[in-house]
Scaffold this active site. Structure first.
Site, PDB file in Angstrom:
ATOM      1  N   ASP A 111     -18.203   7.736  10.940  1.00  0.00           N
ATOM      2  CA  ASP A 111     -18.683   6.856  12.066  1.00  0.00           C
ATOM      3  C   ASP A 111     -20.368   6.732  11.780  1.00  0.00           C
ATOM      4  O   ASP A 111     -20.888   7.754  11.552  1.00  0.00           O
ATOM      5  CB  ASP A 111     -18.472   7.609  13.337  1.00  0.00           C
ATOM      6  CG  ASP A 111     -19.075   7.124  14.719  1.00  0.00           C
ATOM      7  OD1 ASP A 111     -18.702   6.013  14.849  1.00  0.00           O
ATOM      8  OD2 ASP A 111     -20.362   7.545  14.906  1.00  0.00           O
ATOM      9  N   TYR A 165     -28.832   4.909  13.973  1.00  0.00           N
ATOM     10  CA  TYR A 165     -29.042   6.322  13.396  1.00  0.00           C
ATOM     11  C   TYR A 165     -29.864   6.494  12.245  1.00  0.00           C
ATOM     12  O   TYR A 165     -29.884   5.613  11.398  1.00  0.00           O
ATOM     13  CB  TYR A 165     -27.478   6.794  13.011  1.00  0.00           C
ATOM     14  CG  TYR A 165     -26.402   6.785  14.128  1.00  0.00           C
ATOM     15  CD1 TYR A 165     -26.876   6.880  15.382  1.00  0.00           C
ATOM     16  CD2 TYR A 165     -25.312   7.097  13.842  1.00  0.00           C
ATOM     17  CE1 TYR A 165     -25.994   7.094  16.504  1.00  0.00           C
ATOM     18  CE2 TYR A 165     -24.395   7.090  14.778  1.00  0.00           C
ATOM     19  CZ  TYR A 165     -24.740   7.289  16.128  1.00  0.00           C
ATOM     20  OH  TYR A 165     -23.862   7.270  16.923  1.00  0.00           O
ATOM     21  N   ARG A 215     -23.626   0.389  23.487  1.00  0.00           N
ATOM     22  CA  ARG A 215     -23.749   0.554  25.257  1.00  0.00           C
ATOM     23  C   ARG A 215     -23.392  -0.529  25.961  1.00  0.00           C
ATOM     24  O   ARG A 215     -23.726  -1.679  25.444  1.00  0.00           O
ATOM     25  CB  ARG A 215     -25.237   1.015  25.309  1.00  0.00           C
ATOM     26  CG  ARG A 215     -25.592   2.663  24.912  1.00  0.00           C
ATOM     27  CD  ARG A 215     -25.261   3.460  26.062  1.00  0.00           C
ATOM     28  NE  ARG A 215     -25.399   4.996  25.514  1.00  0.00           N
ATOM     29  CZ  ARG A 215     -25.082   5.814  26.209  1.00  0.00           C
ATOM     30  NH1 ARG A 215     -24.496   5.817  27.420  1.00  0.00           N
ATOM     31  NH2 ARG A 215     -25.218   7.146  25.969  1.00  0.00           N
ATOM     32  N   SER A 253     -18.229   1.365  23.033  1.00  0.00           N
ATOM     33  CA  SER A 253     -18.506   2.671  23.236  1.00  0.00           C
ATOM     34  C   SER A 253     -19.336   2.973  24.599  1.00  0.00           C
ATOM     35  O   SER A 253     -20.009   2.191  24.942  1.00  0.00           O
ATOM     36  CB  SER A 253     -19.704   2.991  22.238  1.00  0.00           C
ATOM     37  OG  SER A 253     -20.054   4.621  22.278  1.00  0.00           O
ATOM     38  N   SER A 289     -20.329  14.096  20.884  1.00  0.00           N
ATOM     39  CA  SER A 289     -20.778  15.295  21.349  1.00  0.00           C
ATOM     40  C   SER A 289     -19.853  16.281  21.784  1.00  0.00           C
ATOM     41  O   SER A 289     -19.683  16.869  23.116  1.00  0.00           O
ATOM     42  CB  SER A 289     -21.928  15.192  22.459  1.00  0.00           C
ATOM     43  OG  SER A 289     -23.077  14.517  21.788  1.00  0.00           O
ATOM     44  N   THR A 314     -21.796  17.349  12.807  1.00  0.00           N
ATOM     45  CA  THR A 314     -22.265  18.242  11.946  1.00  0.00           C
ATOM     46  C   THR A 314     -22.570  17.703  10.361  1.00  0.00           C
ATOM     47  O   THR A 314     -22.149  16.854  10.114  1.00  0.00           O
ATOM     48  CB  THR A 314     -21.366  19.630  11.844  1.00  0.00           C
ATOM     49  OG1 THR A 314     -22.025  20.619  11.166  1.00  0.00           O
ATOM     50  CG2 THR A 314     -20.199  19.155  11.331  1.00  0.00           C
TER      51      THR A 314
END
Length: 311
Positions: free
Chosen positions: A47, A52, A122, A151, A221, A277
């Site tokens: 992803d 990012y 968004r 999303s 998350s 992570t």
């Protein structure tokens, strides 16, 4: 690694996703180690988002340059990216021009000819569904995007897009963890006066809506207490939850990370868990929860231990 359907497509994908939002400053060797750890656990879904990494397409560029995937390996995995958030003068942009130009930049950064899934990152209050549809049509026709989704969208926002978009929307990526679980808990608290979870915030049952319309929910998350509040593991405000996570981890011979992952993958909606992570060991721990068979009592017990009422 258990697989789940990717929306209404014939494809099946790993129910644990390797999120790449934190690799911007990682050296090539660490990115390769993270990728290899994911692949060894059976994870075939990666992803990304154009935003990012602190500068546009930074994490995509690091992924592409560090891995330089050959054609055979590229076909064995799915790469998903997102567009629509514009940094600087922070705003959302789901115009035709922005979507198409962002995808072109993502492809260059990733070093690939196509992405498997593109998400609108968004909800855009200024969205014009016809422009989104035009962009999706152009990207699909050019072979640059194979599937589309959203999303953080509510059912009504998805319906608005579907009024113009002809491709099936196969994904809705939503924040979800044991503690941040209103989208699940609100259905249990329906018709309960005075209960916080009874308040509908997503336009009317987004989990049920996605199940009814063959939209795969991706949980982002998955270990966070709330929105950027830190993880719930060891958090002093969740002693009961951590005690239950530890108890179940001992019972099943795994870590609390695996139990928290399993709480999401146990749901019959067939959700994917998006990890954030950059530590290979954490990827391995989460992967152990991919198909861990929590009982109904254990699943509801975790929800209650997190502070949600099960009437």
């Amino acid at each position: 690694m258990r697989t789940v359907p990717l929306g209404a497509t014939e494809a099946r994908v790993s129910n644990v996703v390797a999120g790449m939002m934190r690799i911007a400053e990682k050296p090539d060797a660490e990115i390769r180690a993270l990728y290899e750890a994911a692949r060894e656990e059976g994870i075939d879904f990666f992803d990304h988002a154009d935003i990012y990494g602190g500068s546009p397409h930074r994490c995509e560029e690091r992924f592409g340059s560090a891995l330089r995937l050959d054609a055979a390996e590229r076909e064995r995995i799915r790469i998903q990216t997102k567009t629509g958030i514009v940094p600087g003068e922070w705003h959302y942009d789901s115009s035709y021009e922005h979507i198409v130009s962002s995808v072109d930049a993502s492809l260059r950064a990733l070093g690939t000819d196509y992405v498997d899934v593109l998400l609108i990152h968004r909800p855009d209050a200024l969205v014009e569904p016809e422009e989104v549809a035009q962009a999706f049509e152009a990207l699909e026709a050019a072979g640059k995007v194979r599937a589309f989704g959203v999303s953080n969208h509510t059912p009504r926002q998805i319906e608005l897009l579907r009024s113009a978009v002809t491709q099936p929307l196969v994904v809705n990526q939503l924040q979800l963890s044991i503690t941040h679980s209103a989208i699940v808990a609100q259905g249990l608290a329906a018709n309960m006066a005075g209960e916080e979870d009874a308040v509908t915030r997503d336009g009317g049952g987004v989990v049920d809506y996605c199940r009814l319309h063959d939209i795969t929910i991706q949980a982002w998350s998955p270990f966070q207490k709330g929105f950027q509040d830190g993880v719930f593991f060891g958090a002093e405000e969740y002693p009961e939850l951590n005690a239950e996570l530890d108890r179940l981890a001992s019972k099943y011979g795994v870590t609390p990370t695996a139990i928290a992952t399993a709480w999401i993958t146990r749901h019959p909606a067939g959700m994917q868990v998006v990890l954030g992570t950059t530590t290979p060991r954490r990827v391995q721990e989460a992967a152990e929860g991919s198909d861990l068979p929590l009982t109904r009592g254990e699943w509801y017990g975790l929800l209650q231990a997190a502070g949600h009422r099960v009437p």
